[in-house]
Every structure is written in structure tokens, then in C-alpha cells.
Design a protein around this motif. Structure first.
Motif, PDB file in Angstrom:
ATOM      1  N   LEU A 167      12.633   2.294 -10.892  1.00 31.18           N
ATOM      2  CA  LEU A 167      11.465   2.810 -10.163  1.00 31.18           C
ATOM      3  C   LEU A 167      11.912   3.688  -9.002  1.00 31.18           C
ATOM      4  CD1 LEU A 167       9.442  -0.469 -10.370  1.00 31.18           C
ATOM      5  CD2 LEU A 167       8.870   1.688 -11.471  1.00 31.18           C
ATOM      6  N   SER A 168      12.434   4.842  -9.334  1.00 33.60           N
ATOM      7  CA  SER A 168      12.802   5.793  -8.258  1.00 33.60           C
ATOM      8  C   SER A 168      12.975   7.144  -8.932  1.00 33.60           C
ATOM      9  CB  SER A 168      14.110   5.337  -7.625  1.00 33.60           C
ATOM     10  OG  SER A 168      15.058   5.164  -8.662  1.00 33.60           O
ATOM     11  N   TYR A 169      13.412   8.119  -8.217  1.00 30.37           N
ATOM     12  CA  TYR A 169      13.646   9.461  -8.770  1.00 30.37           C
ATOM     13  C   TYR A 169      12.618   9.812  -9.859  1.00 30.37           C
ATOM     14  CZ  TYR A 169      17.935   7.877  -6.628  1.00 30.37           C
ATOM     15  OH  TYR A 169      18.833   7.301  -5.751  1.00 30.37           O
ATOM     16  N   SER A 174       0.837  -1.227   0.000  1.00 24.72           N
ATOM     17  CA  SER A 174       0.000   0.000   0.000  1.00 24.72           C
ATOM     18  C   SER A 174       0.861   1.263   0.000  1.00 24.72           C
ATOM     19  CB  SER A 174      -0.890   0.005   1.236  1.00 24.72           C
ATOM     20  OG  SER A 174      -0.059  -0.191   2.364  1.00 24.72           O
ATOM     21  N   ASP A 175       1.690   1.495   1.035  1.00 27.37           N
ATOM     22  CA  ASP A 175       2.350   2.807   1.020  1.00 27.37           C
ATOM     23  C   ASP A 175       3.849   2.684   0.701  1.00 27.37           C
ATOM     24  OD1 ASP A 175       2.406   2.989   4.640  1.00 27.37           O
ATOM     25  OD2 ASP A 175       3.189   1.575   3.156  1.00 27.37           O
ATOM     26  N   SER A 176       4.405   3.752   0.199  1.00 25.84           N
ATOM     27  CA  SER A 176       5.752   3.692  -0.395  1.00 25.84           C
ATOM     28  C   SER A 176       6.821   3.381   0.649  1.00 25.84           C
ATOM     29  CB  SER A 176       6.083   4.990  -1.124  1.00 25.84           C
ATOM     30  OG  SER A 176       5.781   6.075  -0.306  1.00 25.84           O
ATOM     31  N   GLU A 177       6.597   3.670   1.935  1.00 24.89           N
ATOM     32  CA  GLU A 177       7.649   3.358   2.936  1.00 24.89           C
ATOM     33  C   GLU A 177       7.897   1.851   2.922  1.00 24.89           C
ATOM     34  OE1 GLU A 177       6.825   6.989   3.044  1.00 24.89           O
ATOM     35  OE2 GLU A 177       5.197   5.688   3.754  1.00 24.89           O
ATOM     36  N   ASP A 178       6.769   1.056   3.030  1.00 21.66           N
ATOM     37  CA  ASP A 178       6.953  -0.407   3.063  1.00 21.66           C
ATOM     38  C   ASP A 178       7.676  -0.838   1.775  1.00 21.66           C
ATOM     39  OD1 ASP A 178       3.700  -1.135   4.537  1.00 21.66           O
ATOM     40  OD2 ASP A 178       5.256   0.382   4.897  1.00 21.66           O
ATOM     41  N   ILE A 179       7.258  -0.212   0.666  1.00 25.15           N
ATOM     42  CA  ILE A 179       7.842  -0.648  -0.619  1.00 25.15           C
ATOM     43  C   ILE A 179       9.353  -0.472  -0.546  1.00 25.15           C
ATOM     44  CG2 ILE A 179       8.026  -0.132  -3.060  1.00 25.15           C
ATOM     45  CD1 ILE A 179       5.119   0.863  -2.958  1.00 25.15           C
ATOM     46  N   GLU A 180       9.778   0.727  -0.062  1.00 28.49           N
ATOM     47  CA  GLU A 180      11.219   1.000  -0.018  1.00 28.49           C
ATOM     48  C   GLU A 180      11.924  -0.118   0.720  1.00 28.49           C
ATOM     49  OE1 GLU A 180      11.085   4.277  -2.369  1.00 28.49           O
ATOM     50  OE2 GLU A 180      12.809   3.179  -1.621  1.00 28.49           O
ATOM     51  N   GLN A 235      10.747  -3.322   1.628  1.00 29.00           N
ATOM     52  CA  GLN A 235      10.565  -4.689   1.101  1.00 29.00           C
ATOM     53  C   GLN A 235      11.176  -4.857  -0.285  1.00 29.00           C
ATOM     54  OE1 GLN A 235       6.463  -5.888   1.237  1.00 29.00           O
ATOM     55  NE2 GLN A 235       6.153  -4.832   3.199  1.00 29.00           N
ATOM     56  N   HIS A 236      11.170  -3.809  -1.107  1.00 24.97           N
ATOM     57  CA  HIS A 236      11.565  -4.036  -2.519  1.00 24.97           C
ATOM     58  C   HIS A 236      12.677  -3.083  -2.956  1.00 24.97           C
ATOM     59  CE1 HIS A 236       8.074  -6.650  -3.158  1.00 24.97           C
ATOM     60  NE2 HIS A 236       7.395  -5.783  -2.420  1.00 24.97           N
ATOM     61  N   LYS A 237      13.516  -2.652  -2.012  1.00 22.23           N
ATOM     62  CA  LYS A 237      14.473  -1.586  -2.343  1.00 22.23           C
ATOM     63  C   LYS A 237      15.308  -1.947  -3.568  1.00 22.23           C
ATOM     64  CE  LYS A 237      17.602   1.732  -0.278  1.00 22.23           C
ATOM     65  NZ  LYS A 237      17.117   2.616  -1.375  1.00 22.23           N
TER      66      LYS A 237
END
Ligand SMILES: CN(c1ccc(C(=O)NO)cc1)S(=O)(=O)c1ccc(-c2ccccn2)s1
Ligand SMILES: [Zn+2]
Length: 346
Positions: free
Chosen positions: A104-106, A86-92, A94-96
Motif C-alpha cells: 500500500l504505497s507508491y 481519516s487522513d494519510s499523514e496519520d496512516i503513515e 500509525q501503520h507505516k
């Protein structure tokens, strides 16, 4: 009155369709770099009363197998994984690693419903091609599309799924030779790369090329490889170019392209970041300059898909694409903008 009917060339009015739905508008309107633009474009087209002259085509999302016609499964899997979180913090967390390796950044920040939005935008560009293949229209417009930088397995330049490539692949199911013309300020690198080795799709990109300017590709000497050699055309241009020079170069190049490639169908990316007041502060075109190039292509009377793209001065982008929509529909626009709830707040 002995009218010799054969002497009368009946000018057929082209049948024009416009891909739109409230769902597509809502999703496209939330794209991070162009938040609010989609709403402005559609409501200006609607306020000018142009919808009555257009067939409105409602799109469905592109299916996974349609998207995999170009993109790699591991890249799409990555988009799925991050869209599920759901939110980008978890994504960072879990999937950095994945996120970084797929661009998928910047420039391509993670955003809500990313895969859903990109799938629907791609479905819209595919629906444009399908509508032409079904013989229902001669010109189909999708101002939500034109995301020309996305690569097979990397997001790039605010582009996640390359709807332009999918649009062209769909047209190729019916047409032998498809011509792609890209008049966005930026080089159409994702589309060029996708078709660099085939002679069935000719890609022609007019763009700014300067040290440090995104994406940095699109040299005059990049002409394609293998079977695709000489089926890639790049016209790098300098800052400050105005309507007159642009149109002169555009017509000189496209006349040769027409005579030598003999296309059966056209896809044209009409990014409006070449306008003089665009925050990209690069080219010095007006919407008339852009319209003259689009008009030139429409006189070829070939099945044509018109797509959007860049354009970061939102009111001017809306004005430009509304003008192009009217042009395609063969309608003149009144000079002053009709009463319009969105415009008055600008
Ligand atoms: C990621 N970049 C792109 C990529 C694609 C486009 C584009 O329009 N492609 O067609 C524009 C900028 S970028 O690095 O050049 C920029 C990011 C933000 C930029 C910006 C933001 C505000 C004003 C001027 N420029 S340029
Ligand atoms: Zn651009």
C-alpha cells in the motif's frame, strides 16, 4: 406457403446487462490513477442512448466473507485499519510498517474510502456473475471492474481487491469450467496466480512483456502448475503491434483454447491501455481492433462477463468501451458523437 420452421435458425439477440449505480460511479470516479474516467465512460454510454437496450444492475458492496474467499484476513484487516484513519499523514505514522508490507504505497496510494470503493467495485463484478447465474442475462458488463493485479495479501498496480478473481469464483458456483481472457496491456498476474493450480479455470493473457515493464511476469513458458498445468496461457507481445497482427494471434490462440478447454462461461478483462494514443505508448491498437477480439468471443454464445481495466487516455477509453457496449447490445453507433456535456469540454 409451406414454411418448414426448422429451417429458420432464429438468431437469439443476447440479453445484455450493465452494472451501474450513482454511488459506484462517484466512488470509482475518484480512484487516484483514473480520476474522472468513470464519469466519462458512463455519460458517453448514456448519451448514445444505449441504456434503453440494457438491463441496469445495481450492485451492493462485496461482504467481508465474499472478499475473504480470495484475500487473506490480515490484508483485509490492514485495509480496514487504514480506511478507518481519516487522513494519510496519520496512516503513515500509525501503520507505516503494515502499509509497506501490503503493497500500500507508491503504485497503490492510500486514498479516501479505499476499502469502501474497492468493496463496491468487487460487489459489482460479483453482481455481474450473479445476474448470469440467475439466468437474467447472457452478457453482463462492468466497466468499473477489471483490477487484475491485486494478490491474495498485497495491493499491486493500482489494484486493491481483485474483483476479477471474485467474479470468477462466483461464476464457478454455477459453471464447471470458466475461461478468463485478459486483453489489457499488462499481464493479468493476480488472476493467473489465483487459478494457477486448478484445471477448472483457464486464464489466457495477451500482454506486453519487456525488461522493466510492469508487472514483469507472463512468460510464454508460464503454463501453470500441478493440476493447473497447461491451464495457464501467456501470450507476450512486443510494442507497436497493430489490429491485424493482434487479431490473427488472438483468434489462432482462442480457437485452440475453445476446442481443448470447452468452457461453460467467460470472463473477459477489456483494459484499453493497448490503444495507440494511450499514455503507456506501447501497443498500436484501435478500438476496432479491440472490438473484433471481443466480438469473436461473443460469437461463442457462452455466458460472458465483460470487465474494464487499464486505459489512461480517458476519451479514447470511453469511446472504446461505449463501442463494446453497443457491440454487445447488437446496436450500431452513429459516427459523430451526439451532443454531450462532458465530451464538449475535452
Ligand atoms: C504501477 N504501474 C502500473 C500498474 C498497472 C497498470 C495497468 O494498467 N494494469 O492493467 C499500469 C501501470 S507502473 O509502475 O507501470 C506505472 C505507474 C505510472 C505510470 C505512468 C503514468 C503516466 C504515464 C505513463 N505511465 S506506469
Ligand atoms: Zn493495464
Amino acid at each position: 406457403l409451406n414454411l418448414n420452421v426448422s429451417e429458420i435458425a432464429v438468431k437469439k439477440t443476447p440479453r445484455v446487462a450493465y452494472v451501474h449505480s450513482q454511488d459506484l460511479l462517484t466512488k470509482a470516479n475518484e480512484l487516484i490513477r483514473i480520476e474522472g474516467r468513470a464519469e466519462l465512460v458512463h455519460s458517453l454510454i448514456r448519451t448514445y442512448g444505449l441504456l434503453q437496450y440494457l438491463q441496469v444492475v445495481t450492485p451492493r458492496p462485496a461482504t467481508q466473507s465474499e472478499i475473504l474467499a480470495f484475500h487473506s484476513s490480515d490484508y483485509i484487516q490492514c485495509l480496514q485499519d487504514i480506511s478507518a484513519v481519516s487522513d494519510s499523514e496519520d496512516i503513515e505514522e500509525q501503520h507505516k510498517h503494515e502499509v509497506e508490507s501490503y503493497g500500500l504505497s507508491y503504485d497503490c496510494p492510500l486514498q479516501k474510502d479505499l476499502l469502501e470503493t474497492a468493496s463496491l467495485i468487487s460487489g459489482a463484478s460479483q453482481a455481474a456473475s450473479q445476474h448470469i447465474i440467475n439466468g437474467l442475462a447472457d452478457i453482463v458488463i462492468n466497466w468499473y471492474g477489471g483490477w487484475h493485479h491485486a494478490k491474495r495479501d498485497t495491493a499491486s498496480g493500482f489494484c486493491y481487491i481483485n474483483d476479477v478473481v471474485l467474479c470468477i469464483l462466483k461464476l464457478r458456483q454455477q459453471f464447471d469450467k470458466v475461461l478468463y481472457v485478459d486483453i489489457d496491456l499488462h499481464h493479468g498476474d493476480g488472476v493467473e496466480e489465483a487459478f494457477a493450480t486448478t484445471s477448472k479455470v483457464m486464464t489466457v493473457s495477451f500482454h506486453k512483456l519487456a525488461p522493466g515493464f510492469f508487472p514483469g511476469s507472463g512468460e510464454l513458458n508460464d503454463v501453470g502448475t500441478g493440476r493447473g498445468k497447461y491451464f495457464t496461457v501467456n501470450i507476450p507481445l512486443m510494442d507497436g503491434i497493430k489490429d491485424k497482427e493482434y487479431f490473427s494471434i488472438f483468434t489462432k490462440v482462442m480457437k485452440q483454447v475453445k476446442d481443448r478447454f470447452l468452457p461453460d462461461a467467460i470472463v473477459m478483462q477489456c483494459g484499453a491501455d493497448t490503444l495507440s494514443e494511450d499514455p503507456m505508448t506501447s501497443f498500436n491498437l484501435t478500438h476496432f481492433g479491440i472490438a473484433k477480439c471481443v466480438c469473436y468471443m461473443l460469437t461463442w454464445n457462452l455466458p460472458t462477463v465483460l470487465l474494464g481495466g487499464g486505459g489512461y487516455h480517458f476519451p479514447n477509453t470511453a469511446k472504446c468501451w461505449t463501442f463494446l457496449t453497443a457491440l454487445a447490445a447488437g446496436k450500431k453507433l452513429p459516427v459523430d458523437i451526439p451532443e454531450h456535456e462532458k465530451i464538449s469540454t475535452m
